[in-house]
Design a protein around this motif. Structure first.
Motif, PDB file in Angstrom:
ATOM      1  N   PHE A  52       0.672  -1.182   0.170  1.00 18.52           N
ATOM      2  CA  PHE A  52       0.212   0.073   0.018  1.00 18.52           C
ATOM      3  C   PHE A  52       0.743   1.731  -0.275  1.00 18.52           C
ATOM      4  CE2 PHE A  52      -2.938  -3.033   1.741  1.00 18.52           C
ATOM      5  CZ  PHE A  52      -3.891  -2.522   1.317  1.00 18.52           C
ATOM      6  N   SER A  53       2.551   0.943   0.219  1.00 18.35           N
ATOM      7  CA  SER A  53       2.609   1.496   0.593  1.00 18.35           C
ATOM      8  C   SER A  53       3.449   2.478  -0.363  1.00 18.35           C
ATOM      9  CB  SER A  53       4.466   1.974   1.384  1.00 18.35           C
ATOM     10  OG  SER A  53       4.982   1.338   1.270  1.00 18.35           O
ATOM     11  N   GLU A  54       3.142   4.092  -1.178  1.00 20.78           N
ATOM     12  CA  GLU A  54       4.602   5.607  -1.785  1.00 20.78           C
ATOM     13  C   GLU A  54       5.247   5.632  -1.328  1.00 20.78           C
ATOM     14  OE1 GLU A  54       2.208   7.579  -5.106  1.00 20.78           O
ATOM     15  OE2 GLU A  54       0.529   6.968  -3.226  1.00 20.78           O
ATOM     16  N   GLY A  55       6.609   5.791  -2.181  1.00 23.25           N
ATOM     17  CA  GLY A  55       8.169   6.800  -1.927  1.00 23.25           C
ATOM     18  C   GLY A  55       8.516   6.199  -0.719  1.00 23.25           C
ATOM     19  N   THR A  56       9.832   6.337  -0.178  1.00 25.73           N
ATOM     20  CA  THR A  56      11.163   5.772   0.593  1.00 25.73           C
ATOM     21  C   THR A  56      10.603   6.384   2.234  1.00 25.73           C
ATOM     22  OG1 THR A  56      12.034   6.096  -1.325  1.00 25.73           O
ATOM     23  CG2 THR A  56      13.293   5.043   0.599  1.00 25.73           C
ATOM     24  N   PHE A  57      10.314   5.414   3.371  1.00 20.99           N
ATOM     25  CA  PHE A  57      10.279   5.636   4.158  1.00 20.99           C
ATOM     26  C   PHE A  57      11.508   5.978   5.509  1.00 20.99           C
ATOM     27  CE2 PHE A  57       5.717   4.153   3.330  1.00 20.99           C
ATOM     28  CZ  PHE A  57       5.076   4.957   4.529  1.00 20.99           C
ATOM     29  N   SER A  58      11.517   6.772   5.818  1.00 17.53           N
ATOM     30  CA  SER A  58      13.611   6.754   6.061  1.00 17.53           C
ATOM     31  C   SER A  58      12.518   7.323   7.742  1.00 17.53           C
ATOM     32  CB  SER A  58      14.024   8.066   5.944  1.00 17.53           C
ATOM     33  OG  SER A  58      12.679   9.422   5.182  1.00 17.53           O
ATOM     34  N   VAL A  59      13.459   7.169   9.044  1.00 19.61           N
ATOM     35  CA  VAL A  59      13.457   7.131   9.933  1.00 19.61           C
ATOM     36  C   VAL A  59      15.046   7.906  10.407  1.00 19.61           C
ATOM     37  CG1 VAL A  59      13.440   6.186  11.744  1.00 19.61           C
ATOM     38  CG2 VAL A  59      12.338   5.217  10.302  1.00 19.61           C
ATOM     39  N   ARG A 106      14.798  -6.649   8.899  1.00 25.50           N
ATOM     40  CA  ARG A 106      13.112  -6.123   8.144  1.00 25.50           C
ATOM     41  C   ARG A 106      13.669  -5.652   7.380  1.00 25.50           C
ATOM     42  NH1 ARG A 106       7.237  -5.483  10.333  1.00 25.50           N
ATOM     43  NH2 ARG A 106       7.538  -7.907  11.917  1.00 25.50           N
ATOM     44  N   LEU A 107      13.266  -5.667   5.626  1.00 29.90           N
ATOM     45  CA  LEU A 107      13.014  -4.491   4.582  1.00 29.90           C
ATOM     46  C   LEU A 107      11.757  -4.346   4.431  1.00 29.90           C
ATOM     47  CD1 LEU A 107      14.963  -6.965   2.134  1.00 29.90           C
ATOM     48  CD2 LEU A 107      15.854  -5.237   3.247  1.00 29.90           C
ATOM     49  N   GLY A 108      11.145  -3.006   3.858  1.00 33.93           N
ATOM     50  CA  GLY A 108       9.842  -2.607   3.275  1.00 33.93           C
ATOM     51  C   GLY A 108       9.545  -1.848   4.222  1.00 33.93           C
ATOM     52  N   ALA A 109       8.632  -0.389   3.517  1.00 34.51           N
ATOM     53  CA  ALA A 109       7.897  -0.109   4.425  1.00 34.51           C
ATOM     54  C   ALA A 109       7.631   0.206   5.614  1.00 34.51           C
ATOM     55  CB  ALA A 109       6.653   0.818   3.996  1.00 34.51           C
TER      56      ALA A 109
END
Length: 2039
Positions: free
Chosen positions: A841-848, A1071-1074
């Protein structure tokens, strides 16, 4: 054998053309029988018996019959009219053999009453071997509640039987069919139609009578309580009292609050002073009555019961009518049936006998609560802390729970200092089922020792959602019942209310905690379970729950982890800049950053500063880095419930969107084929959805409750029903548009099914915070975002999709007038077990990132940390939380990916222009002065809008990648002077003014002007490198002049503080992915060195959590076009009746403004707004699925002051991912919403086109320009127009109110339509002639061909005043032209000469009517006739009241038509506006500033709209308005007949009023105060008034009813206004109704000025027909191509001596065929200014208008009320027998001193007694005593008229109408104590119980026959008035132990004597003179009858001697013996001595 006699039906609805041909089918099981059809009849009488052979099988308890009435069609299918169901339970039980079902209401397919009823009698012959099984009946009873009786359902909606409640009475109901869902929805819709704001309501309660009250010699009084107001009836006597009193309760409150209030009806015994004086009560909700058809319950019996004793049975019956009247509602008129007094109680109970009232216990188990917020002050805790104690602030609350239902209240125990209390208690609520109340209210309170308890939160258990009547299943499916009793849980229920954060100050949102309004925050949850037990009484009301139950409920508390992610895509439409903005997402307590009970989560976005969008709004500049929040929470897994909800909602949404298309197609009048296509798509998709999508199976799921199974069963069966209905519709539907109501009801039904009562998952709440303050919120159900593995459709509607959300202010008084912010957010919620699914469902790249800020201050131009006062070297973004890089620890499962690096935050910088394609730099130039001196540069010459220091315009550099578009300009498009300055006064300590004005004054000391300079992003060559934007300071510092939020990139000389952001990236270990972001939990670490300090770190504003963002590597450019064509019906915001509208159009972070139009409420902008480069991040496919909304805010442009908001509209653009797509958007009407109300409509369309990377070549061509930078709506989208003619009949103006204190004297009318304008001639003098001299205007205009696009006609009235002033003094907008469209080639009568006016021109000589003179003898006969028949006979004959009309009907006289509404509201007469309509003229805002415009006058006129040919060679069609009548004034004679008033609003304290009539017509006034009628709310006036007037000046006849008061000012009850001009001009002859026959004498003498033949000639001339021809001496006539003969009209009629010549009679018969107004009585509603839209009563009356120029009219009718006749009732009491022997004499004998007391009902003061028959030893009494009662009787109404003063101080006598009843009582006379009551007898003289000839045959069974209503004799044989005299024995009864037993028998002669016979047959009271007719001899009583005190001898003889004679004789003998012995003993010694002495 089952026999159904179908008798008749009443009030069937008319067809569009003609009347129906009704035919009735009765269906029993699968067998169907039909009656014959009856041609063209609305009240058919069949009287047919249909027989069903039961084949020897007995009737089942659940058996019922279906009765369906249809319209018989010779060809094709019969059309459905109405149906009902009747239960046969009473027949099956064997209690009765015949079931009369009278006035059973018929309902339509939606279950709504159609106003018709049917009469049936059902007979049943049980089989020979039939014996009713007592167990069966018990079982039957339980099905009533378990299956059908709704088990109490929602007290309001479900207890009503299917056919129960249409008109006056309902047939018995089948247990299972209590009310089906359709009906429930239809009813609840009633409530939704009401605006939820406080408004006026009137509750009317009529107490008619009571029957079978318990107790002896009672004096009952009824107390009625509603909304804390109590009224009581007058005190009556006896067990069957007749009250007939009406009470009015006026309330002003919220509908939702009112519907929860109770109506309490209690019957008390006024004799009794003890506490047990309550005899019985009945309670129901106001909402129950409102949900009934017509919002009323008419003449129903209520079963009274004892509220405290559950085992007691019926305490009697009370007959009532209940009405709830809202604004604009018309209460129906009660019709009293002639047999009303004998009606069968059982068949007319409000709760039918089939649904018996039974006691039930609602057991509410309250286990525990969680997350209860702090409610008490922490002062004590703080003291503890100081002295080293442990503080526990979160437990500062002492909760307990209160449950309320049906006026009862129970509370749990209080648990002190516990935020998670465990009560483990059960609350047992005792209620009667089915209950009339709807909701169980649960409120958690915080107990306070000293102050009042505070509410923590409120929730409701709605019984309608947790119980079912089982009526939802169609009978023919043959399924078992799906009904169930109320049941719930165990399940958590969430509480919502005010903010959780505790503050010692008063809570401004406290009302939310009581359930008033939408709660803005989660306030905890409670675990409860509800079950219902029938017929059981709990030992304790509050008890502890068994430990086993507590263990069982543990499994319902198992938690699963849920993950919620929200990506914020945009935040726009922010109204003003200010402190930085942050968003917080929470679910329950999780994510609430101010709550310390949960782990800190990344639940807030980073702070951002709002940036101006260059036009109107501000937005947050997130550009390609979108903030993300992550919330982890733990809840029960209720996915099996929410999956079903989402699936049903998915089906519903698809059906609703298809329905919208279908409605639009109907509105746009598309071709039939296209409509069929849309309709077929809708139905096929619905059937396909219902087949393919099934709700999940429950087996194997956790958290299952019994309600889950019941709801699944209910849902499945309803979906099946809808599917079946859709298939039938597909096969059977004939008229497609007619299916719309059914489709809408299915959508409603589905919406209802999607309600999940056991949804324990809290709502998701998004808060917007400005700085540290919560500003706005949005609350959304969690299931909308919930991911499901069951199916794609089971996922929430917005799961993983971007949703546009408008946040709102808490408890917003303005109801969303201003939008705080519009956000687009993408949310996903799922079990953490399904986290991986989030990746798709996610779009874009998540960064923390972990982040902290390094802070420095400048001291003497040197940067360092020394000047940081109160700040830390390293801190969080707020600067309050001290942080250190080395203390940061990544969370478990995460690791550092990088080292710390400097990364400036762009979104917090003030120059942030990221994401813009063009931008506007602004700066304010400031100047100051001393008052009156020269202006000089201010100390801070350049500032921003808030007065903060800014740069000189010369210092602004064009950033890299941008280019200037223009030089610096002064903004003069604001409230400024011509140089752009605005002025103000500075009040210290502020350094700039708070408010600004545009005109300079001497005292102004400060001025500023706005300079702006637009710049545009430079287009870089395609494929070339993108220039990197200027990063500002190379070290990443950002600067500020003060410590605060305002930072900028480049250092300035004034800066004293700087900071820079350090960030460090984190990555997941495994983990990989959003979905990795869901591992984030807890804070990153803080500086622990200061842990010992007093401030608890976690309590500081927000813990230090990581920031999550979503970066988009690429954006797409779009091209948006918004087509704003026009708007209509906007609110008027200016005093001149208009607005100057324009619209701000907002799309994401762009906005543009339309042009500003002047003085219109129906603006046509015809403008295309082009947003050429809109940058949107994200996948275009997702944008196409969920496009951002285009929001239009409409404003009124004001020269002075702030522009006012007119409303808001939202339009979804059509998305084209390929510019070459050939779809074009279609203009549609979108509602404009203001404060939650519709405030107009806008015609809009929008398209969003994805731009190609290569260039703009594919974009659509630019539309043509209207002017500089204003584009028109292009062809192909704008409506297609056609040349149209609009003819306007401008007749005149009426009732014009003054404007600016001057009256309107010379007005003209301007008509505008479609850009064309035409003005009428000026009226020279309004007072002399208010009509326009030239009456017709004509305009040619280009109008759209499609009706939905047609612009309105705007009327403006302009007054021509001195000095050339022409102000607009009133305006009117006519939105729909449909009603005025016509075919110009068809000649119609409308607009042609009005028949009345034709006469004005013709000579009046031959018009006089010569009534033939009659000889004297005939005149005497007429007078004699008037004694037997009068005008009232005609009225009663016309209303079907056979008894009251006497011999009138047999004589064949005229009837009249009684309209139950105003004549103008009768559909056939089209409001009497056929010649011209009346349009209300409005003017701007009210003087008091209300938004509602005020009515300032009326325009009389009409319109004709028809198409013209574009070809100039074609001749124009003929004009429509021609041959108009003269418009000059006419003198008229007006006769006003006022018959009677109905249900007037009481004005006196006694609940009555003293009404009289006042009327005014022009300057003439009539005040009828002398003829007031005392103490009545239903006065019979019977008055006729004559007045003269000039039309049209005096057109308004105002009739008022006033209440007479002797000392104070008379109050107005209400008034009604009649427009006499409309009656005069109408072609329906409404000036004088046409009678049925032409009479030249008698009571129906012709009263018109013209004979029928002349009226017919005028009608022919008006219609353009040839003159009528008569032949055969006037017995045949040809008119309009038809031949008429007198025979065909009068063959069946009685010919009487009053009829006139045949020719006139025939003309009249023909006239009555022409649809003209008949002779009539109309019922007009009275209104008052006190409650403007609520009926204050009704007035029956009519008006005749006669122009004097034609000649005198005929004689008026005599409508004087009937006078009562005087009668005498002579009752001779001969004997009594079998009287209860009540006493024992001193000698032990049982005896009674009998006497008889008697009186007539209502005349208790005139009691009469017989003499006393003493010492009756055998119950016999002899009296020969005559009672004589004089009374006044109205034979027509069969009621006694009793006039008496209610109290000794009353001024007037009150008239009561009371049934003629004789009441006799037998008493035992006691001299030294109160007399003892032995028995009573009530005899109704109209319906007399036939006496027994001998005492042996006399028993209580005789009286029972009457109560059953069994027809023993013919009616007149039972009536004493027709029998004259009767003699025999009657039984008296007395109540013992709740049973009626025989108290004695009395022999009487009853005789009625008229006033005339009294002197001929005199008779005295008792045995007084004249003792005759018959002569009464003294009774021959036995010698034993005497009074002991006055007859001592008899006492000795009959009491002492008779009883004790043996004793006396024995005593005498004993005395003699003793005497002998005494003498013997005395004389013996002497004798012996003598003997001895003398031998």
């Amino acid at each position: 054998m089952l026999r159904v006699k179908v008798e008749s039906a009443k009030g069937l609805p008319k067809k569009k053309v003609g009347h129906p041909d009704p035919i009735t089918s009765v269906i029993f099981k699968d067998e169907k029988q039909k009656t014959k059809s009856i041609d063209s009849e609305l009240n058919p009488v069949w009287n047919e018996v249909l027989e069903f052979d039961l084949k020897g099988i007995a009737l089942d308890y659940s058996a019922y019959i279906d009765v369906i009435v249809k319209d018989y069609e010779t060809i094709g299918k019969n059309k459905f009219i109405g149906s009902t169901k009747i239960a046969l339970k009473d027949l099956a039980s064997g209690q009765m053999r015949s079931l009369p079902s009278k006035n059973v209401a018929l309902v339509n397919e939606s279950g709504q009453g159609i106003g018709a009823s049917i009469d049936l009698v059902i007979g049943y012959d049980p089989p020979a071997n039939f014996a009713p099984n007592p167990n069966d009946s018990q079982e039957g009873d339980s099905t009533v509640d378990a299956g059908g009786g709704d088990g109490g359902g929602d007290g309001g909606d479900e207890t009503q039987p299917d056919g129960g409640q249409g008109g006056s009475a309902g047939g018995p109901s089948s247990p299972g069919q209590s009310v089906n869902l359709r009906q429930k929805i239809a009813r609840s819709q009633n409530r939704h139609r009401l605006v939820n704001k406080p408004q006026d309501f009137q509750i009317r309660i009529r107490i008619i009578e009571a029957r079978q009250l318990s107790g002896n010699n009672v004096k009952p009084v009824v107390k009625v309580s509603v909304c804390d107001q109590t009224h009581r009836t007058r005190i009556k006597r006896g067990n069957n009292p007749f009250f007939d009193e009406m009470f009015f309760y006026n309330v002003h409150m919220l509908p939702s609050d009112l519907f929860d209030k109770h109506i309490s009806l209690r019957v008390y015994n006024s004799y009794s002073l003890r506490a047990d004086s309550l005899m019985g009560e009945f309670k129901l909700d106001v909402g129950y009555v409102y949900d009934e058809p017509a919002h009323c319950v008419l003449r129903k019996w209520l079963l009274l019961n004892d509220p405290d004793d559950s085992s007691s049975g019926s305490k009697g019956y009370l007959k009532v009518s209940l009405f709830v009247v809202g604004a604009g509602d018309e209460p129906p008129v009660e019709k009293r049936d002639s047999n009303d007094d004998q009606d069968d109680i059982e068949s007319n109970l409000l709760l039918p006998a089939g649904v018996t009232l039974r006691w039930a216990t609602l057991s509410l188990k309250v286990f525990r609560a969680e997350d209860v917020p702090q409610m008490d002050d922490a002062f004590v805790q703080t003291v503890k802390e100081i002295f080293g104690g442990d503080a526990n602030k979160k437990n500062l609350v002492d909760p307990f729970l209160e449950a309320r239902f049906a006026g009862r209240k129970l509370c749990t125990k209080i648990i002190e200092k516990n935020a998670n209390p465990e009560w483990n208690q059960v609350l047992n609520l005792q209620v009667k089922f089915p209950s009339m109340c709807e909701r169980v209210k649960l409120t958690v309170f915080d107990w306070d020792r000293i102050t009042g308890n505070d509410a923590i939160g409120t929730t409701y258990l709605n019984l309608s959602k947790i119980a079912s009547s089982g009526g939802e299943i169609e009978a023919n499916t043959g399924q078992s019942e799906v009904g169930f009793l109320p049941v719930f849980g165990p399940c958590y229920v969430n509480l919502y209310g005010s903010l959780r954060e505790f503050s010692g100050l008063p809570d401004p949102y406290e009302d939310l905690n009581y359930g008033k309004g939408e709660g803005v925050a989660y306030r905890g949850r409670i675990l409860v379970e509800l079950s219902t037990k029938l017929e059981e009484k709990a030992d304790k009301t509050v008890d502890c729950i068994h430990s086993d139950d507590i263990l069982v409920v543990q499994k319902y508390q198992r938690r699963r982890k849920y993950s919620l992610c929200a990506v914020f895509h945009s935040a726009s439409m922010i109204q003003e800049p200010g402190e930085p903005i942050q968003f917080e997402v929470s679910i329950g307590n999780y994510g609430n950053k101010l709550d310390t009970t949960c782990k800190p989560l990344a639940s807030t976005t980073q702070y951002s500063c709002a940036v101006f969008d260059g036009n109107h709004y501000y937005y947050l500049p997130w550009a390609d880095t979108k903030p993300v929040v992550v919330v982890l929470s733990f809840w029960e897994d209720v996915s099996h419930r929410l999956d079903a909800v989402n699936i049903i909602l998915y089906i519903t949404h698809r059906l609703q969107s298809n329905l919208e298309l279908f409605k639009t197609a109907i509105l746009a009048k598309v071709s039939d084929n296209k409509l069929v296509e849309v309709w077929l798509k809708l139905l096929n998709q619905l059937i396909e959805d219902l087949e393919s999508l099934t709700t999940p199976e429950l087996e194997g799921r956790s958290n299952l409750t019994s309600l889950d199974f019941q709801i699944k069963k209910l849902r499945d069966s309803t979906l099946k029903t809808i599917k079946k209905g859709a298939r039938c519709m597909l096969e059977e539907a004939r008229e497609i548009a007619d299916t719309l109501p059914d489709l809408e009801s299915w959508a409603e039904k589905l919406q209802q099914l999607a309600d999940e009562p056991q949804n324990s998952m809290p709502d998701v709440i998004i808060w917007m915070l400005r700085g540290e303050k919560r500003v706005a919120y949005s609350r959304m159900p969690a299931h909308q975002f919930l991911y499901s593995t069951y199916s794609e459709q089971a996922c929430g509607q917005h799961c993983g999709k971007t949703k546009t959300v408008f946040l709102k202010y808490p408890m917003d008084k303005n109801k969303g007038l201003k939008v705080p912010v519009q956000i687009r957010v993408n949310m996903w919620l799922g079990l953490s077990a399904h986290e991986k699914k989030f990746n798709s469902f996610s779009e874009g790249t998540f960064s923390v990132f972990a982040e902290l800020y390094e802070n420095q201050a400048a001291v003497f131009r040197k940067w360092g940390t020394t000047g940081l006062v109160g700040r830390h070297k390293f801190s969080d973004v707020t600067g309050k939380l001290k942080l250190k890089q080395e203390h940061f620890m990544p969370q478990r499962g995460w690791e550092w990916e990088d080292d710390w690096f400097i990364d400036p935050e762009k979104a917090l910088l003030t120059e942030a222009d990221a994401g813009h394609t063009d931008f506007m730099d602004e700066v304010f130039q400031n100047e100051t002065r001393f008052p009156g001196r020269e202006w000089k540069e201010a100390s801070e010459p350049f500032t921003d809008v808030n007065g903060e220091k800014s740069r000189n315009p010369g210092e602004f550099d064009c950033p890299t990648g941008w280019m200037w578009e223009d030089e610096w300009s002064v903004d003069d498009n604001r409230a400024v002077d011509d140089q752009g300055w605005e002025y103000g006064v500075t009040i210290p300590p502020a350094d700039q003014p708070k408010s600004w004005v545009s005109a300079e004054k001497v005292y102004h000391v400060h001025r500023r002007r706005r300079l702006y300079r637009p710049r545009k992003r430079a287009a870089h060559p395609a494929g070339g490198p993108v220039q990197k934007r200027d990063q500002g300071d190379p070290e990443g510092w950002e600067f500020s002049s003060l410590i605060g939020w305002k930072f900028h990139r480049k250092e300035r000389s004034s800066d004293t503080f700087r900071r820079r952001r350090w960030r460090r990236k984190m990555g997941p270990e495994d983990r990989l992915g959003a979905s990795a972001i869901f591992q984030l939990e807890g804070a990153l670490g803080v500086d622990t060195e200061e842990k010992d300090s007093k401030s608890d770190v976690t309590k500081l504003f927000g813990a230090n959590t990581p920031t999550v963002s979503c970066c988009f590597d690429r954006s797409h450019l779009y091209h948006l076009r918004v087509y704003v064509y026009q708007a209509q019906n906007l609110a008027s915001m200016d005093k001149d009746s208009f607005s100057d509208p324009y619209a701000h159009v907002s799309f994401l972070h762009f906005s543009k403004t339309t042009e500003k139009l002047k003085a219109t409420l129906n603006p046509t902008w015809d403008q295309t707004l082009i947003f050429s480069e809109v940058e949107i991040y994200g996948d275009p496919q997702n944008i196409a699925q969920c496009p951002p909304d285009v929001v239009l805010e409409f404003y009124d442009n004001d020269q002075v002051g702030k522009d006012e908001l007119l409303g808001r509209s939202v339009c979804t653009p059509m998305v084209k991912l390929n510019a070459s797509m050939d779809q074009t958007p279609r203009l549609l009407w979108y509602p404009i919403i203001q404060k939650g109300q519709k405030a107009g409509e806008a015609l809009l369309a929008a398209e969003l086109i994805l731009k190609d990377k290569t260039g703009e070549s594919d974009l659509p061509l630019l539309p043509s320009k209207k002017s500089e930078n204003i584009y028109m709506v292009p062809q192909g989208i704008r409506p297609v127009v056609q040349l149209t003619a609009v003819e306007i009949l401008v007749w005149g103006l009426r009732n014009m109110k003054s404007y600016q204190l001057a009256s309107i004297s010379s007005p003209s009318l301007v008509v505008e339509c479609g850009g064309e304008r035409v003005e009428s001639v000026v009226i020279k003098n309004m007072k002399k002639s208010p009509n326009f001299p030239g009456s017709v205007l004509f305009i040619k205009v280009l109008l759209p061909k499609e009706e939905m696009y047609t612009p309105p006609i705007v009327l403006k009235v302009i007054d021509h005043r001195p000095f050339g002033r022409t102000p607009v003094v009133g305006q009117c907008t006519i939105t729909s032209l449909e009603q005025f469209r016509c075919d110009p080639y068809i000649i119609t009568a409308e607009g042609a000469m009005s028949n009345k006016m034709t006469l004005m021109a013709s000579p009046s000589g031959h018009l006089a009517i010569n009534m033939e003179t009659r000889p004297l003898l005939e005149t005497q006969l007429v007078e004699k006739e008037k004694e037997t028949v009068d005008w009232w006979s005609k009225l009663y004959a016309s209303t079907g009241d056979q008894q009251k009309c006497g011999p009138y009907l047999k004589k064949g006289y005229d009837m009249l038509k009684v309209f139950d509404c105003e004549l103008e509201d009768v559909p056939e007469f089209k409001g009497l506006t056929d010649f011209c309509c009346t349009f209300k003229l409005l003017r701007g805002k009210n003087e008091n500033g209300d938004d509602d415009p005020s009515v300032v006058g009326e325009f009389k006129g009409s319109f004709k709209v028809y198409p013209l040919s574009d070809d100039p060679g074609v001749a124009p069609p003929p004009r429509q308005f021609r041959e108009l009548p003269e418009s000059g004034p006419q003198e008229c004679l007006v006769r006003i007949y006022v018959v009677q008033a109905i249900d007037l609003q009481p004005k006196d304290n006694n609940g009555r009023c003293d009404p009289y009539i006042k009327m005014s017509l022009g300057k003439n006034k009539i005040d009828d105060r002398d003829h007031y009628l005392p103490n009545t709310t239903t006065p019979v006036f019977g008055r006729m008034f004559e007045m003269t007037c000039f039309l049209p000046q005096d057109k308004d006849l105002k009739i008022s009813v006033y209440d007479y008061d002797m000392l104070t000012r008379d109050e107005k009850v209400g008034e009604t206004v009649i427009d006499l001009e409309n009656r005069f001009l109408s072609r329906y002859n409404s000036y004088c109704g046409l009678p049925q026959t032409y009479c030249i004498s008698g009571i129906n003498k012709w009263r018109d000025q013209m004979k029928p033949s002349l009226i017919l000639e005028n009608l022919a001339r008006m219609k353009g027909l040839s003159k009528p021809r008569t032949e055969d001496n006037g017995t045949s006539l040809a008119f309009n191509g038809k031949e008429y003969t007198l025979a065909e009209f009068e063959n069946t009629k009685e010919i009487h001596e009053h009829l006139g010549p045949p020719r006139e009679r025939l003309c009249l018969h023909v006239l009555r065929k022409q649809g003209l107004v008949p002779e009539h009585v109309e019922t007009r509603t009275l209104y008052s200014t006190f409650q403007p839209n609520i009926s204050q009563g009704k007035l029956q009356m009519w008006v005749d208008v006669f122009p004097k120029s034609i000649g005198p009219p005929g004689p008026p009718f005599d409508v004087t009320p009937r006078k009562p006749k005087k009668y005498f009732l002579r009752a001779v009491v001969w004997n009594t027998t079998d009287v209860t022997l009540d006493e024992a004499s001193i000698t032990g004998e049982h005896m009674s001193d009998i006497y008889v007391k008697g009186w007539m009902a209502g005349m208790e003061d005139e009691k009469q007694k017989t003499d006393v028959h003493y010492r009756s030893l055998d119950g016999d009494g002899n009296f020969n005593w005559r009672f004589v009662f004089e009374f006044e009787y109205l034979p027509a109404e069969q009621l006694c008229l009793v006039s008496k003063k209610e109290r000794f101080w009353s001024l007037d006598k009150t008239e009561f109408r009371i049934p003629p009843k004789l009441i006799l009582q037998i008493w035992d006379n006691d001299k030294f104590s109160l007399d003892d009551y032995l028995g009573t007898l009530e005899l109704d003289l109209r319906n007399l119980v036939p006496p027994a000839k001998t005492p042996n045959k006399c028993s209580l069974m005789m009286m029972g026959d009457l109560e059953m209503g069994s027809p023993v004799k013919k009616e007149n044989e039972k009536c004493l008035f027709s029998q004259q005299s009767v003699r025999g024995w009657w039984p008296c009864s007395i109540e013992q132990d709740g049973e009626r037993v025989l108290g004695g028998k009395v022999e009487m002669t009853l005789e009625i004597v008229g006033e005339a016979e009294v002197d001929e047959k005199p008779a005295g009271k008792g045995r007084d003179d004249p003792n005759m007719n018959p002569k009464l001899d003294p009774p021959k009583r036995p010698e034993t009858s005497f009074f002991w005190f006055t007859n001592p001898c008899k006492t000795m003889k009959f009491i002492v001697w008779r009883r004790f004679r043996c004793l006396f004789i024995g005593l005498l003998i004993l005395i003699l013996v003793l005497l002998f012995l005494g003498i013997l003993l005395y004389s013996l010694p002497n004798y012996i001595a003598m003997k001895l002495v003398k031998p």
